[in-house]
Design a protein around this motif. Structure first.
Motif, PDB file in Angstrom:
ATOM      1  N   ILE A 113       0.836  -1.205   0.000  1.00  0.00           N
ATOM      2  CA  ILE A 113       0.000   0.000   0.000  1.00  0.00           C
ATOM      3  C   ILE A 113       0.866   1.248   0.000  1.00  0.00           C
ATOM      4  N   ALA A 114       1.957   1.223   0.764  1.00  0.00           N
ATOM      5  CA  ALA A 114       2.850   2.386   0.797  1.00  0.00           C
ATOM      6  C   ALA A 114       3.469   2.638  -0.572  1.00  0.00           C
ATOM      7  N   VAL A 115       3.884   1.590  -1.249  1.00  0.00           N
ATOM      8  CA  VAL A 115       4.450   1.747  -2.595  1.00  0.00           C
ATOM      9  C   VAL A 115       3.379   2.261  -3.549  1.00  0.00           C
ATOM     10  N   GLY A 116       2.177   1.728  -3.456  1.00  0.00           N
ATOM     11  CA  GLY A 116       1.082   2.186  -4.304  1.00  0.00           C
ATOM     12  C   GLY A 116       0.761   3.649  -4.083  1.00  0.00           C
ATOM     13  N   ASN A 117       0.806   4.087  -2.834  1.00  0.00           N
ATOM     14  CA  ASN A 117       0.518   5.492  -2.536  1.00  0.00           C
ATOM     15  C   ASN A 117       1.566   6.424  -3.125  1.00  0.00           C
ATOM     16  N   GLU A 118       2.780   5.944  -3.301  1.00  0.00           N
ATOM     17  CA  GLU A 118       3.828   6.776  -3.890  1.00  0.00           C
ATOM     18  C   GLU A 118       3.534   7.093  -5.351  1.00  0.00           C
ATOM     19  N   PHE A 119       2.736   6.277  -6.014  1.00  0.00           N
ATOM     20  CA  PHE A 119       2.415   6.487  -7.420  1.00  0.00           C
ATOM     21  C   PHE A 119       1.129   7.283  -7.622  1.00  0.00           C
ATOM     22  N   SER A 120       0.495   7.729  -6.564  1.00  0.00           N
ATOM     23  CA  SER A 120      -0.786   8.426  -6.713  1.00  0.00           C
ATOM     24  C   SER A 120      -0.635   9.737  -7.470  1.00  0.00           C
ATOM     25  N   GLN A 121       0.447  10.477  -7.232  1.00  0.00           N
ATOM     26  CA  GLN A 121       0.646  11.735  -7.954  1.00  0.00           C
ATOM     27  C   GLN A 121       0.904  11.474  -9.436  1.00  0.00           C
ATOM     28  N   VAL A 122       1.684  10.456  -9.732  1.00  0.00           N
ATOM     29  CA  VAL A 122       1.967  10.114 -11.129  1.00  0.00           C
ATOM     30  C   VAL A 122       0.676   9.698 -11.820  1.00  0.00           C
ATOM     31  N   GLU A 123      -0.140   8.914 -11.126  1.00  0.00           N
ATOM     32  CA  GLU A 123      -1.413   8.484 -11.701  1.00  0.00           C
ATOM     33  C   GLU A 123      -2.313   9.682 -11.971  1.00  0.00           C
TER      34      GLU A 123
END
Length: 87
Positions: free
Chosen positions: A47-57
């Motif tokens: 989940i932490a890794v996924g949250n790091e991509f939220s801005q890119v998404e």
């Protein structure tokens, strides 16, 4: 219902086997708890890794929305232009 073995402090075969089984169950439950804790830590990491991509998404979504809007306007214009040519 009390047995004579209970008075002398000896445990019956049933009680010995029950204690062994209870010990096995307790050890198994401890193992399950440890595995669940490992799984929880792994899921938190994912989940932490996924949250790091939220801005890119978010940026890609904006880009996709902009790119999707641009082709629609010329298509409508060409349809109107084709209809005007036929008239």
């Amino acid at each position: 219902m009390a047995s004579t073995n209970g008075a002398s402090g000896e445990k019956s075969y049933f009680e010995q086997q029950r204690e062994l089984l209870v010990g096995d169950v307790a050890a198994s439950l401890e193992n399950v708890l440890q595995n669940m804790n490992r799984l929880n830590r792994s899921l938190e990491g994912v989940i932490a890794v996924g949250n790091e991509f939220s801005q890119v998404e978010g940026l890609w979504s904006q880009f996709e929305n902009v790119m999707a809007k641009e082709p629609e306007a010329p298509k409508e214009d060409t349809k109107e232009g084709a209809q005007n040519d036929r008239s």
